[in-house]
Write a protein that holds these residues in place. Structure first.
Motif, mmCIF file in Angstrom:
data_model
loop_
_atom_site.group_PDB
_atom_site.id
_atom_site.type_symbol
_atom_site.label_atom_id
_atom_site.label_comp_id
_atom_site.label_asym_id
_atom_site.label_seq_id
_atom_site.Cartn_x
_atom_site.Cartn_y
_atom_site.Cartn_z
ATOM 1 N N SER A 13 -3.706 -0.779 -5.557
ATOM 2 C CA SER A 13 -3.547 -0.759 -7.013
ATOM 3 C C SER A 13 -3.530 0.660 -7.570
ATOM 4 C CB SER A 13 -4.669 -1.567 -7.679
ATOM 5 O OG SER A 13 -5.924 -1.038 -7.314
ATOM 6 N N HIS A 14 -4.063 1.636 -6.807
ATOM 7 C CA HIS A 14 -4.079 3.022 -7.275
ATOM 8 C C HIS A 14 -3.003 3.862 -6.600
ATOM 9 C CE1 HIS A 14 -7.717 2.447 -9.558
ATOM 10 N NE2 HIS A 14 -8.320 1.935 -8.500
ATOM 11 N N SER A 15 -2.134 3.232 -5.817
ATOM 12 C CA SER A 15 -1.131 3.981 -5.053
ATOM 13 C C SER A 15 0.243 3.859 -5.702
ATOM 14 C CB SER A 15 -1.061 3.449 -3.615
ATOM 15 O OG SER A 15 -2.300 3.589 -2.963
ATOM 16 N N THR A 16 1.126 4.762 -5.302
ATOM 17 C CA THR A 16 2.521 4.686 -5.722
ATOM 18 C C THR A 16 3.405 4.603 -4.478
ATOM 19 O OG1 THR A 16 2.748 7.107 -5.759
ATOM 20 C CG2 THR A 16 2.097 6.035 -7.813
ATOM 21 N N VAL A 17 4.631 4.171 -4.681
ATOM 22 C CA VAL A 17 5.585 4.051 -3.580
ATOM 23 C C VAL A 17 6.131 5.431 -3.236
ATOM 24 C CG1 VAL A 17 7.765 3.054 -2.810
ATOM 25 C CG2 VAL A 17 6.229 1.721 -4.277
ATOM 26 N N ARG A 18 5.962 5.829 -1.986
ATOM 27 C CA ARG A 18 6.525 7.107 -1.535
ATOM 28 C C ARG A 18 7.911 6.903 -0.945
ATOM 29 N NH1 ARG A 18 3.101 10.481 2.690
ATOM 30 N NH2 ARG A 18 1.924 10.960 0.805
ATOM 31 N N HIS A 19 8.081 5.848 -0.138
ATOM 32 C CA HIS A 19 9.374 5.618 0.509
ATOM 33 C C HIS A 19 9.434 4.188 1.036
ATOM 34 C CE1 HIS A 19 13.089 6.581 2.605
ATOM 35 N NE2 HIS A 19 12.592 6.086 3.724
ATOM 36 N N ILE A 20 10.623 3.641 1.060
ATOM 37 C CA ILE A 20 10.859 2.338 1.682
ATOM 38 C C ILE A 20 11.951 2.516 2.724
ATOM 39 C CG2 ILE A 20 11.688 -0.025 1.333
ATOM 40 C CD1 ILE A 20 10.485 0.134 -1.486
ATOM 41 N N GLU A 21 11.663 2.061 3.928
ATOM 42 C CA GLU A 21 12.622 2.176 5.018
ATOM 43 C C GLU A 21 13.019 0.783 5.485
ATOM 44 O OE1 GLU A 21 15.312 3.501 6.945
ATOM 45 O OE2 GLU A 21 14.039 5.168 6.272
ATOM 46 N N LEU A 22 14.295 0.622 5.835
ATOM 47 C CA LEU A 22 14.797 -0.604 6.448
ATOM 48 C C LEU A 22 15.317 -0.251 7.832
ATOM 49 C CD1 LEU A 22 16.782 -2.293 3.511
ATOM 50 C CD2 LEU A 22 14.443 -2.761 4.258
ATOM 51 N N VAL A 23 14.760 -0.857 8.835
ATOM 52 C CA VAL A 23 15.181 -0.614 10.214
ATOM 53 C C VAL A 23 15.819 -1.888 10.746
ATOM 54 C CG1 VAL A 23 14.450 0.031 12.537
ATOM 55 C CG2 VAL A 23 13.261 0.996 10.532
ATOM 56 N N GLN A 24 17.114 -1.817 11.085
ATOM 57 C CA GLN A 24 17.818 -3.010 11.553
ATOM 58 C C GLN A 24 17.389 -3.344 12.977
ATOM 59 O OE1 GLN A 24 22.006 -2.896 10.774
ATOM 60 N NE2 GLN A 24 22.134 -5.134 10.759
ATOM 61 N N LEU A 25 16.841 -4.541 13.148
ATOM 62 C CA LEU A 25 16.375 -4.998 14.459
ATOM 63 C C LEU A 25 17.437 -5.799 15.192
ATOM 64 C CD1 LEU A 25 12.783 -6.141 13.406
ATOM 65 C CD2 LEU A 25 13.467 -3.928 14.354
ATOM 66 N N THR A 26 18.119 -6.668 14.432
ATOM 67 C CA THR A 26 19.238 -7.468 14.943
ATOM 68 C C THR A 26 20.268 -7.520 13.826
ATOM 69 O OG1 THR A 26 18.515 -9.626 14.091
ATOM 70 C CG2 THR A 26 17.541 -8.902 16.198
ATOM 71 N N PRO A 27 21.448 -8.066 14.058
ATOM 72 C CA PRO A 27 22.439 -8.148 12.984
ATOM 73 C C PRO A 27 21.959 -8.916 11.755
ATOM 74 C CG PRO A 27 23.510 -8.470 15.096
ATOM 75 C CD PRO A 27 22.039 -8.448 15.365
ATOM 76 N N ALA A 28 20.923 -9.755 11.896
ATOM 77 C CA ALA A 28 20.470 -10.551 10.757
ATOM 78 C C ALA A 28 18.982 -10.358 10.458
ATOM 79 C CB ALA A 28 20.751 -12.037 11.012
ATOM 80 N N ARG A 29 18.372 -9.315 11.014
ATOM 81 C CA ARG A 29 16.933 -9.126 10.806
ATOM 82 C C ARG A 29 16.634 -7.637 10.691
ATOM 83 N NH1 ARG A 29 13.100 -12.138 14.911
ATOM 84 N NH2 ARG A 29 13.985 -13.887 13.720
ATOM 85 N N VAL A 30 15.718 -7.282 9.755
ATOM 86 C CA VAL A 30 15.327 -5.888 9.564
ATOM 87 C C VAL A 30 13.805 -5.780 9.539
ATOM 88 C CG1 VAL A 30 17.404 -5.260 8.272
ATOM 89 C CG2 VAL A 30 15.357 -6.039 7.042
ATOM 90 N N MET A 31 13.324 -4.581 9.804
ATOM 91 C CA MET A 31 11.919 -4.250 9.603
ATOM 92 C C MET A 31 11.819 -3.521 8.269
ATOM 93 S SD MET A 31 8.753 -4.172 10.734
ATOM 94 C CE MET A 31 8.758 -4.298 12.543
ATOM 95 N N LEU A 32 11.047 -4.083 7.352
ATOM 96 C CA LEU A 32 10.802 -3.459 6.056
ATOM 97 C C LEU A 32 9.530 -2.625 6.163
ATOM 98 C CD1 LEU A 32 11.224 -3.220 2.937
ATOM 99 C CD2 LEU A 32 9.836 -5.283 2.724
ATOM 100 N N VAL A 33 9.615 -1.331 5.876
ATOM 101 C CA VAL A 33 8.469 -0.428 5.974
ATOM 102 C C VAL A 33 8.200 0.166 4.596
ATOM 103 C CG1 VAL A 33 7.482 1.582 7.117
ATOM 104 C CG2 VAL A 33 9.142 0.146 8.347
#
Length: 341
Positions: free
Chosen positions: A131-151
């Motif tokens: 609740s006291h933090s802000t977003v620094r970065h969002i990364e999407l890493v493609q794992l398969t053609p239809a699936r990603v890792m959201l970081v």
């Protein structure tokens, strides 16, 4: 205070020091021999009688010396004018040890281990609250053609990772487009606001990405919500077993209470600003299972922004000046590291 009150406090301070050191009830003769109070043994006995009558010390059994009560420890802590400073070598060792951390998880683990070693008590640290933090970065890493890792990475270094099934095959270019949309909209926003903006991204997404963005935004909102069960690290629990005599009939209850994270989180409820020490002694603890303990806690953070809490739990027979100094020092370094200073 009158000189007689100051003298009685000096006697109380001597009893606290000797009892913390020896775990044995303290007699008037020992006070006269060990502490240069400049008064007779009869005067010390009279002062001890007054302190006992006022509830600051007690006699555990007949013919024994006296031990401090919770009320006595409270007066001692409230009148601490000096906190035993850490040596330069100790401060440098803390700094080097914590600066060697490779990520937030490592900072938390090192901090709790170090605090347990310095105080010889149970150490607890709370992960930076979302609740006291802000977003620094969002990364999407493609794992398969239809699936990603959201970081999701916050400004405090906290990392949340989730696997997202996008429901259909999506190209690397479209993954890049969604990554850019997420960062353009959410970076530098407090997480509480980012959750609302993530939901709005669904409506703003191009029609060819709307289904995939809906799935991403749904998982992202879940990541932005607090997860209290993931926010604590404990260390040094075995330290309590070395002082089992301080918890007559209650050590098991204390250990079980420490396993309940809700109970431990309440220990930090009073933290309002970084650097503010709170000491709860015995009966002052809300949880009945913790009333044979003392809790020294502090908020840590940066630029007056509270990120979380940390502290130690131990018997009421505690080296309060040394414990307060150690808790404060570790909190300061953790705040500096997480703020990048």
């Amino acid at each position: 205070m009158a000189s007689s009150d100051e003298r009685r406090f000096a006697v109380l301070r001597a009893i606290v020091a000797d009892y913390v050191s020896s775990q044995e009830p303290v007699a008037s003769k020992a006070i006269v021999e060990r502490h240069n109070l400049g008064v007779s043994s009869a005067t010390v006995r009279n002062d001890m009688a007054s302190l006992e009558e006022e509830g600051y010390i007690a006699q555990p059994h007949t013919s024994a010396g006296r031990v401090p009560t919770d009320k006595g420890y409270r007066l001692f802590v409230d009148r601490l004018t000096e906190v035993k400073p850490l040596s330069g070598a100790e401060r440098r060792a803390i700094q080097l040890f914590l600066e060697g951390a490779i990520d937030l998880d490592d900072v938390m683990r090192r901090s709790v281990r170090l605090l347990a070693q310095l105080t010889r008590q149970v150490a607890v640290i709370q992960y930076p609250t979302l609740s006291h933090s802000t977003v620094r970065h969002i990364e999407l890493v493609q794992l398969t053609p239809a699936r990603v890792m959201l970081v999701l990475i916050t400004d405090a270094g906290r990392v949340e990772q989730r696997t997202v099934d996008l429901g259909d095959v999506i190209t690397a270019d479209n993954v890049s487009r969604m990554r850019n949309m997420l960062n353009a909209t959410l970076v530098d926003n407090p997480l509480t606001e980012a959750a609302a903006k993530a939901s709005e991204l669904i409506e703003d997404a191009p029609s060819d990405l709307r289904d995939a963005m809906t799935r991403l935004a749904t998982v992202l909102v879940e990541s932005l919500v607090e997860h209290p069960e993931e926010r604590l690290v404990l260390g040094g629990t075995a330290n309590l077993t070395r002082n089992a005599a301080d918890f007559p009939g209650s050590l098991r209850q204390v250990l079980e209470a420490l396993e309940e994270q809700v109970v431990v989180l309440k220990l930090f409820a009073a933290a309002r600003a970084p650097g503010t020490i709170t000491v709860r002694i015995g009966e002052e603890n809300e949880a009945a299972e913790m009333r044979s303990t003392s809790v020294v806690s502090i908020g840590y953070g940066a630029h007056q922004t509270l990120l979380g809490g940390m502290g130690v739990v131990g018997p009421t027979r505690m080296d309060y000046p040394g414990t307060i100094a150690a808790v404060r020092a570790v909190a300061n370094y953790v705040g500096d590291i997480l703020s990048g200073r």
